[in-house]
Design a protein around this motif. Structure first.
Motif, PDB file in Angstrom:
ATOM      1  N   VAL A  52       0.957  -1.143  -0.099  1.00 29.66           N
ATOM      2  CA  VAL A  52      -0.057  -0.065  -0.104  1.00 29.66           C
ATOM      3  C   VAL A  52       0.840   1.180  -0.008  1.00 29.66           C
ATOM      4  O   VAL A  52       0.304   2.533  -0.490  1.00 29.66           O
ATOM      5  N   SER A  53       2.036   1.215   0.667  1.00 28.24           N
ATOM      6  CA  SER A  53       2.815   2.671   0.819  1.00 28.24           C
ATOM      7  C   SER A  53       3.147   3.205  -0.581  1.00 28.24           C
ATOM      8  O   SER A  53       3.030   4.694  -0.304  1.00 28.24           O
ATOM      9  N   PRO A  54       3.204   2.414  -1.433  1.00 28.34           N
ATOM     10  CA  PRO A  54       3.586   3.188  -2.746  1.00 28.34           C
ATOM     11  C   PRO A  54       2.424   4.286  -3.241  1.00 28.34           C
ATOM     12  O   PRO A  54       2.643   5.313  -3.898  1.00 28.34           O
ATOM     13  N   LEU A  55       1.046   3.993  -2.580  1.00 27.95           N
ATOM     14  CA  LEU A  55      -0.096   4.945  -2.832  1.00 27.95           C
ATOM     15  C   LEU A  55      -0.258   6.123  -2.134  1.00 27.95           C
ATOM     16  O   LEU A  55      -0.984   6.933  -2.224  1.00 27.95           O
ATOM     17  N   LEU A  56       0.509   5.959  -0.969  1.00 24.47           N
ATOM     18  CA  LEU A  56       0.543   7.319   0.064  1.00 24.47           C
ATOM     19  C   LEU A  56       1.601   8.340  -0.130  1.00 24.47           C
ATOM     20  O   LEU A  56       2.792   7.940  -1.072  1.00 24.47           O
ATOM     21  N   ALA A  57       1.164   9.258   0.234  1.00 24.70           N
ATOM     22  CA  ALA A  57       2.243  10.588   0.378  1.00 24.70           C
ATOM     23  C   ALA A  57       3.384   9.883   1.202  1.00 24.70           C
ATOM     24  O   ALA A  57       3.040   9.407   2.314  1.00 24.70           O
ATOM     25  N   PRO A  58       4.821  10.355   0.629  1.00 24.56           N
ATOM     26  CA  PRO A  58       5.851   9.643   1.458  1.00 24.56           C
ATOM     27  C   PRO A  58       5.740  10.273   2.896  1.00 24.56           C
ATOM     28  O   PRO A  58       6.458   9.442   4.003  1.00 24.56           O
ATOM     29  N   GLU A  59       5.259  11.314   3.253  1.00 24.62           N
ATOM     30  CA  GLU A  59       5.281  11.888   4.744  1.00 24.62           C
ATOM     31  C   GLU A  59       4.280  11.193   5.555  1.00 24.62           C
ATOM     32  O   GLU A  59       4.489  11.305   6.677  1.00 24.62           O
ATOM     33  N   LYS A  60       3.516  10.308   5.012  1.00 26.80           N
ATOM     34  CA  LYS A  60       2.420   9.752   5.899  1.00 26.80           C
ATOM     35  C   LYS A  60       2.874   8.064   5.979  1.00 26.80           C
ATOM     36  O   LYS A  60       2.120   7.496   6.505  1.00 26.80           O
ATOM     37  N   ARG A  61       3.964   7.813   5.187  1.00 29.05           N
ATOM     38  CA  ARG A  61       4.008   6.311   5.296  1.00 29.05           C
ATOM     39  C   ARG A  61       4.531   5.973   6.621  1.00 29.05           C
ATOM     40  O   ARG A  61       4.155   4.794   7.073  1.00 29.05           O
ATOM     41  N   GLU A  62       5.230   6.319   7.555  1.00 26.01           N
ATOM     42  CA  GLU A  62       5.674   6.063   8.912  1.00 26.01           C
ATOM     43  C   GLU A  62       4.449   5.815   9.783  1.00 26.01           C
ATOM     44  O   GLU A  62       4.356   4.770  10.376  1.00 26.01           O
ATOM     45  N   GLN A  63       3.706   6.806   9.827  1.00 30.25           N
ATOM     46  CA  GLN A  63       2.603   6.657  10.747  1.00 30.25           C
ATOM     47  C   GLN A  63       1.457   5.873  10.199  1.00 30.25           C
ATOM     48  O   GLN A  63       0.786   4.969  11.051  1.00 30.25           O
ATOM     49  N   PHE A  64       1.408   5.613   8.887  1.00 32.58           N
ATOM     50  CA  PHE A  64       0.686   4.695   8.426  1.00 32.58           C
ATOM     51  C   PHE A  64       1.262   3.157   8.689  1.00 32.58           C
ATOM     52  O   PHE A  64       0.337   2.253   9.392  1.00 32.58           O
TER      53      PHE A  64
END
Length: 135
Positions: free
Chosen positions: A78-90
């Motif tokens: 899923v992470s490639p679909l997210l803004a990079p700055e949101k990935r850690e919290q996701f």
């Protein structure tokens, strides 16, 4: 537990295989929850094993490590679909969702049918709400 882990990991791979865009994430999460509930509800031995794992510290640590691995598998998809700055919290939220699923399913299986369905639907709503914060 190794066989259960492999079956769960295989189910995770199958249920998240169709994630290609943001709106696919919630559908995949629903399918994973349904798959997990079906596996546990369909085999009383799995329920017994889960209870034993919670009672044994070494097994509990292995279970947490496996949960981390499965959460990472989902996040990697899923992470490639997210803004990079949101990935850690996701990644942190997904780990919590995966870890809490075991307790929610155990609770649901201990309840009557109507209450069990409501528990799962409430948890599904929590998952949707959290995932939508990132999509």
């Amino acid at each position: 537990k190794g066989v259960i882990d492999r079956l769960t990991a295989r189910g995770l791979t199958e249920t998240s295989a169709d994630v290609r865009q943001a709106q696919d994430v919630i559908v995949a999460a629903d399918r994973m929850l349904d798959h997990y509930l079906g596996r546990v509800a369909g085999d009383p031995a799995i329920q017994d094993l889960q209870n034993a794992i919670q009672a044994d510290k070494a097994l509990k640590n292995l279970d947490i490590a496996e949960t981390r691995h499965q959460a990472k598998m989902f996040c990697d998809r899923v992470s490639p679909l997210l803004a990079p700055e949101k990935r850690e919290q996701f990644e942190r939220i997904v780990l919590l969702i995966f870890q809490l699923a075991g307790g929610v399913v155990r609770l649901a299986l201990a309840e009557g049918e109507a209450e069990s369905r409501q528990t799962i639907e409430d948890y599904r709503s929590i998952i949707h709400t959290q995932l939508r914060l990132f999509l």
